[in-house]
Design a protein around this motif. Sequence first.
Motif, mmCIF file in Angstrom:
data_model
loop_
_atom_site.group_PDB
_atom_site.id
_atom_site.type_symbol
_atom_site.label_atom_id
_atom_site.label_comp_id
_atom_site.label_asym_id
_atom_site.label_seq_id
_atom_site.Cartn_x
_atom_site.Cartn_y
_atom_site.Cartn_z
ATOM 1 N N CYS A 114 6.574 -29.434 -15.648
ATOM 2 C CA CYS A 114 7.681 -28.500 -15.484
ATOM 3 C C CYS A 114 7.098 -27.221 -14.900
ATOM 4 C CB CYS A 114 8.377 -28.226 -16.819
ATOM 5 S SG CYS A 114 9.953 -27.353 -16.647
ATOM 6 N N MET A 115 7.758 -26.682 -13.876
ATOM 7 C CA MET A 115 7.217 -25.498 -13.198
ATOM 8 C C MET A 115 8.274 -24.415 -13.061
ATOM 9 S SD MET A 115 6.785 -27.239 -9.431
ATOM 10 C CE MET A 115 5.916 -25.843 -8.756
ATOM 11 N N CYS A 116 7.805 -23.159 -13.011
ATOM 12 C CA CYS A 116 8.733 -22.028 -12.974
ATOM 13 C C CYS A 116 8.433 -21.112 -11.785
ATOM 14 C CB CYS A 116 8.650 -21.240 -14.278
ATOM 15 S SG CYS A 116 7.064 -20.410 -14.551
ATOM 16 N N ASP A 117 9.286 -20.112 -11.616
ATOM 17 C CA ASP A 117 9.069 -19.079 -10.614
ATOM 18 C C ASP A 117 8.128 -18.016 -11.189
ATOM 19 O OD1 ASP A 117 10.750 -20.235 -8.673
ATOM 20 O OD2 ASP A 117 12.518 -19.386 -9.640
ATOM 21 N N TYR A 118 7.788 -17.027 -10.373
ATOM 22 C CA TYR A 118 6.856 -15.996 -10.829
ATOM 23 C C TYR A 118 7.170 -14.661 -10.177
ATOM 24 C CZ TYR A 118 4.418 -16.859 -6.380
ATOM 25 O OH TYR A 118 4.099 -16.992 -5.050
ATOM 26 N N ILE A 119 6.470 -13.627 -10.603
ATOM 27 C CA ILE A 119 6.669 -12.280 -10.086
ATOM 28 C C ILE A 119 5.321 -11.752 -9.588
ATOM 29 C CG2 ILE A 119 7.356 -9.905 -10.648
ATOM 30 C CD1 ILE A 119 8.969 -11.227 -13.026
ATOM 31 N N ILE A 120 5.277 -11.325 -8.330
ATOM 32 C CA ILE A 120 4.062 -10.691 -7.812
ATOM 33 C C ILE A 120 4.052 -9.230 -8.247
ATOM 34 C CG2 ILE A 120 2.881 -9.878 -5.727
ATOM 35 C CD1 ILE A 120 3.736 -12.408 -4.319
ATOM 36 N N GLU A 121 2.953 -8.810 -8.856
ATOM 37 C CA GLU A 121 2.761 -7.415 -9.259
ATOM 38 C C GLU A 121 1.690 -6.811 -8.353
ATOM 39 O OE1 GLU A 121 4.592 -6.053 -11.501
ATOM 40 O OE2 GLU A 121 5.414 -7.724 -12.662
ATOM 41 N N LYS A 122 2.109 -5.871 -7.504
ATOM 42 C CA LYS A 122 1.146 -5.267 -6.577
ATOM 43 C C LYS A 122 1.505 -3.806 -6.320
ATOM 44 C CE LYS A 122 -1.243 -5.963 -2.192
ATOM 45 N NZ LYS A 122 -1.382 -6.781 -0.984
ATOM 46 N N ASN A 123 0.522 -2.932 -6.479
ATOM 47 C CA ASN A 123 0.710 -1.499 -6.229
ATOM 48 C C ASN A 123 1.920 -0.926 -6.963
ATOM 49 O OD1 ASN A 123 -1.489 -1.640 -4.455
ATOM 50 N ND2 ASN A 123 -0.176 -2.106 -2.705
ATOM 51 N N GLY A 124 2.105 -1.381 -8.210
ATOM 52 C CA GLY A 124 3.198 -0.852 -9.027
ATOM 53 C C GLY A 124 4.563 -1.442 -8.717
ATOM 54 N N LYS A 125 4.634 -2.397 -7.792
ATOM 55 C CA LYS A 125 5.913 -3.022 -7.439
ATOM 56 C C LYS A 125 5.966 -4.450 -7.966
ATOM 57 C CE LYS A 125 6.597 -0.308 -3.222
ATOM 58 N NZ LYS A 125 6.709 -0.365 -1.731
ATOM 59 N N SER A 126 7.152 -4.868 -8.400
ATOM 60 C CA SER A 126 7.359 -6.231 -8.910
ATOM 61 C C SER A 126 8.293 -6.974 -7.964
ATOM 62 C CB SER A 126 7.983 -6.192 -10.314
ATOM 63 O OG SER A 126 7.154 -5.485 -11.204
ATOM 64 N N VAL A 127 7.811 -8.105 -7.428
ATOM 65 C CA VAL A 127 8.614 -8.881 -6.471
ATOM 66 C C VAL A 127 8.754 -10.314 -6.968
ATOM 67 C CG1 VAL A 127 8.833 -9.652 -4.080
ATOM 68 C CG2 VAL A 127 7.702 -7.467 -4.580
ATOM 69 N N PRO A 128 9.971 -10.736 -7.380
ATOM 70 C CA PRO A 128 10.166 -12.119 -7.827
ATOM 71 C C PRO A 128 10.056 -13.097 -6.651
ATOM 72 C CG PRO A 128 12.053 -10.704 -8.404
ATOM 73 C CD PRO A 128 11.204 -9.959 -7.447
ATOM 74 N N ILE A 129 9.375 -14.219 -6.870
ATOM 75 C CA ILE A 129 9.229 -15.263 -5.848
ATOM 76 C C ILE A 129 9.917 -16.528 -6.366
ATOM 77 C CG2 ILE A 129 7.630 -16.598 -4.443
ATOM 78 C CD1 ILE A 129 7.462 -13.583 -3.906
ATOM 79 N N LYS A 130 10.954 -16.952 -5.648
ATOM 80 C CA LYS A 130 11.781 -18.079 -6.098
ATOM 81 C C LYS A 130 11.522 -19.330 -5.268
ATOM 82 C CE LYS A 130 14.372 -15.614 -9.022
ATOM 83 N NZ LYS A 130 14.495 -15.916 -10.457
#
Length: 346
Positions: A114-130
């Motif tokens: 079972c696999m999920c999505d994730y969030i990139i954390e870079k330079n104080g910004k959070s970007v969800p990757i779907k």
Amino acid sequence: MTKISIIVPIYNVEKYLRRCIESIQKQTLKDIQIILVNDGSKDNSLAICKEYGAVDERIVVIDQPNGGVSSARNAGLEVAKGEYIGFIDPDDWIEANMYESLYKQAKNIDADVCMCDYIIEKNGKSVPIKMNINKDNLEGEEIIKKIIANMIGSSNLNSGSQTIMGSVWRIIAKRDLLEKNQLKFKVGIPLMEDLLFCIEILLKSKKVGVNRGAYYHYLQHGHSAVASYRKNMLELQLKVYYFIQEILSKENIYPIVKERMDVRYVSMYLTAIANEARKENKKNIIDKVAYIKELCKDPLLKNILKEINTNGYTFRKKLILKAIKNEFSWFLYFYYSALLRLLKKQ
């Protein structure tokens, strides 16, 4: 039986380690085993592991000489006793409901993975990757076409084309599946070792659950393997490429994903050309351009570029591919030098 064993390979990450461990401890799914593998750290990572291990009986601490992330994860697999196995990198952290959500979905459909999505954390910004998958449950050839193919490479070479990141930290997998097929991480590959592992697991899976939750926080460092100059970048990528080819051929599915493998091959050479143009590369310009010309001469690259369909490609990408075909090495050097400087300012 313990529901999930969570393996954390650790090397010199004292700055982030507490946040990682505490995010695992706070899981709403309590029946877990937390395996902390100290891989020869020279900082206080081992002391931190022991500190948490002394107060939480779910924690197992392994201390071993430095052998790399694959060796550390394999050491964790040796002592894992969970029904499912999960992995976390020590500089990342997870949402409290990650493993409960993945476990419930996996059990409901009897999924191998079972696999999920994730969030990139870079330079104080959070970007969800779907993931662009419209089903919660994949079986048979769907697993190959919707997940494995997109882990291997995108459908085209345009910048920003969607792929699925082949990282083990976004999955849970049945321990029985791993043991039955004797699946372990390949030691001696410092790049994309978890992509190979993911492909092997997915090829052996009859059913895969796709979870819409973005539970995993992936801390992206500016000094990551693909964001800095590496002298042997192409050699490492080719090693991974041929391992993937071997895995696919063994399972007789290479023809299904050949186009993605072709895109991956060209992408590797684009990365190698950009890598050669980096300022951190201390070669003189003449030697850099000469090496770029050698890259353009690769026979398989030339064959793929003859066959590749560039309909729908951006003008810029068509220009780059034409430059490679015609071995315009000076143009490629100056193009990527300028592009890298521009990206650095962003």
